[in-house]
Design an enzyme around this catalytic site. Structure first.
Site, mmCIF file in Angstrom:
data_model
loop_
_atom_site.group_PDB
_atom_site.id
_atom_site.type_symbol
_atom_site.label_atom_id
_atom_site.label_comp_id
_atom_site.label_asym_id
_atom_site.label_seq_id
_atom_site.Cartn_x
_atom_site.Cartn_y
_atom_site.Cartn_z
ATOM 1 N N ASP A 93 0.873 -1.378 -0.033
ATOM 2 C CA ASP A 93 0.006 0.010 -0.048
ATOM 3 C C ASP A 93 0.757 1.450 -0.093
ATOM 4 O OD1 ASP A 93 -2.082 1.755 0.285
ATOM 5 O OD2 ASP A 93 -2.282 1.328 2.401
ATOM 6 N N ASP A 305 -1.761 5.668 -5.150
ATOM 7 C CA ASP A 305 -2.234 4.642 -4.020
ATOM 8 C C ASP A 305 -2.554 3.184 -4.620
ATOM 9 O OD1 ASP A 305 -3.009 3.417 -1.849
ATOM 10 O OD2 ASP A 305 -4.869 4.706 -1.442
#
Ligand code: NAG
Ligand code: NAG
Ligand code: NAG
Ligand code: NAG
Ligand code: NAG
Length: 420
Positions: A93, A305
């Protein structure tokens, strides 16, 4: 995912990790063993990646790569992390900063904190026992992601190896209580954003979570200890393919690709949380967008992201893209997302960054796999959704069309087109 609660307040994001109906549609049939690819650290010559490292006084000439596995029905990518000698698959992430895994005996709770059956959480394999040196006393881990998932736990230190890069005594968290919507594969998350988004709090009360004690996370320590040059590259494939993360350079197969470059922006997340002098998320300002061949130079900030499944755009832009489908997409209130007929014709759409327009394919604008179908309506969840803020989240549906290089040292993002 993957905004901690401070950012959530500012950005007022509704649902980021995966669109709600994508999660509802999850079959949870994916087994960990089918997804566990061997960690294959490789050393490669950097080729033209060295130009990326020109600001690094003593550039190393090795990079370390590892595969990413598709988890959450294509909604996320996991990487293998060795924690104190044991391997775990954790979601990779770039939109958060902590490393955590479920501790054995972790409690599953509902979004309102009530006990729930573990099967509702879909935990991956758990970390047995406690940290070798015990938990850090009087410190609490608490994180709330933008999709509502919440984790509470303790912090401690373990030797952590990711893609063959070892950081000794890395601060990380073991989670005791979780509101989580997993598919039984991922054991946790590793966040590669800056240390200024870490979530260790003083005291023992998870509710006392306004003043984080920023600690150096894995990527920060890997860079500070000079184990790698301050850069990493990410290649995401749509399905189980050869997705990878390369630490210390650009991915070898894309060493000679033509990269568009843009500065990382320092945004203020929340007045007391972040100094505006530091980058937090990997935030960039695209030049604009191109919709059905028409350029629109609108200024917006976009957060890069890997932990977010879809592409989230500022309201008006998301609306314009969805209106350009044939037929136009409909906003389904119950699901909180734009949906369309799975046979609809998407427009052409791209985001221009550093002078290059990176186009999304039809498949990314309108995913039609089983995981994209809303069982309530029979429609498909569109790949472009409103972010509910002035920010865009450049999630996986965007990133699969690029090779993304996070050049921390130069404070730049570089993108090359990723064609198939
Ligand atoms: C890479 O580094 C090694 C030693 O660190 C050196 O022997 C080798 O010549 C270097 N290769 C290149 C292409 O610079
Ligand atoms: C990945 O590959 C495995 C084995 O081929 C398959 O069972 C699984 O459904 C695939 N998952 C995705 C998300 O493509
Ligand atoms: C809550 O956090 C503050 C710092 O933000 C700290 O001074 C205080 O002692 C904490 N309270 C408890 C009960 O842990
Ligand atoms: C725990 O931390 C808080 C805040 O930092 C502090 O006020 C308190 O005295 C500490 N308690 C213990 C038992 O160390
Ligand atoms: C995106 O599409 C436009 C229009 O077809 C094209 O000119 C441009 O080269 C494409 N971008 C890339 C990176 O291929």
């Amino acid at each position: 995912m993957i905004f901690s609660v401070g950012a959530l307040a500012l950005l007022a994001l509704q649902s980021v990790h995966a669109a709600p109906s994508l999660q509802k549609a999850s079959s949870r049939g994916v087994k960990a063993s089918e997804h566990t690819l061997a960690l294959k650290p490789v050393s490669v010559k950097p080729g033209s990646s060295r130009e990326l490292l020109s600001r690094v006084a003593k550039a190393k000439n090795t990079t370390h790569s590892a595969s990413l596995n598709v988890v959450d029905e294509g909604g996320a990518y996991a990487i293998e992390a060795n924690l104190g000698g044991k391997n775990f698959d954790v979601i990779f992430d770039t939109g958060s900063s902590d490393l955590w895994v479920f501790k054995s005996g972790v409690k599953c709770v509902t979004g309102t904190g009530h006990p729930a059956a573990a099967s509702q959480c879909g935990f991956g394999p758990e970390f047995k026992g406690n940290f070798q040196g015990g938990s850090i006393k009087n410190e609490t881990f608490y994180i709330a992601y933008a999709d509502g998932e919440q984790l509470i736990g303790t912090l401690g230190y373990e030797d952590v190896t990711i893609a063959g890069v070892k950081v000794k005594k890395q601060e990380m968290a073991l989670v005791d209580e979780a509101y989580w919507e997993g598919d039984g594969t991922a054991s946790g998350i590793v966040g590669f954003a800056s240390k200024y988004l870490t979530n260790a709090f003083p005291g023992t009360m998870p509710s006392n979570n306004t003043q984080p004690l920023h600690y150096n996370n894995f990527i920060t320590n890997a860079v500070n200890s000079k184990a790698i040059d301050p850069v990493f590259g990410v290649v995401l494939e749509r399905n189980n393919g050869s997705s990878s993360v390369t630490l210390g350079g650009v991915p070898a197969a894309f060493a000679n690709a033509k990269y568009a470059t843009t500065k990382l922006q320092k945004i203020e997340i929340s007045p007391h949380l972040i100094e505006k002098t530091q980058y937090t998320y990997y935030t960039i300002t695209p030049d604009g967008v191109v919709l059905n061949g028409e350029s629109k130079s609108t200024s917006f900030a976009g957060i890069v992201d890997t932990g977010t499944t879809l592409l989230y755009l500022p309201e008006a832009m998301a609306e314009a893209v969805n209106a350009a489908f044939d037929p136009p997409s409909q906003y389904i209130k119950a699901a909180g997302v734009y949906e369309n007929d799975c046979n609809a014709k998407p427009p052409t759409f791209g985001i221009t960054i550093g002078g290059t327009t990176f186009n999304l394919t039809s498949e990314d604008l309108l995913p039609t796999g089983a995981e994209a179908k809303d069982p309530m309506t029979g429609g498909c969840v569109v790949g472009v959704q409103p972010s509910g803020s002035t920010y865009a989240i450049l999630g996986d549906r965007f990133l699969v069309n690029t090779v993304a290089v996070f050049d921390i040292g130069a404070e730049e993002m570089k993108f090359a087109a990723h064609s198939y």
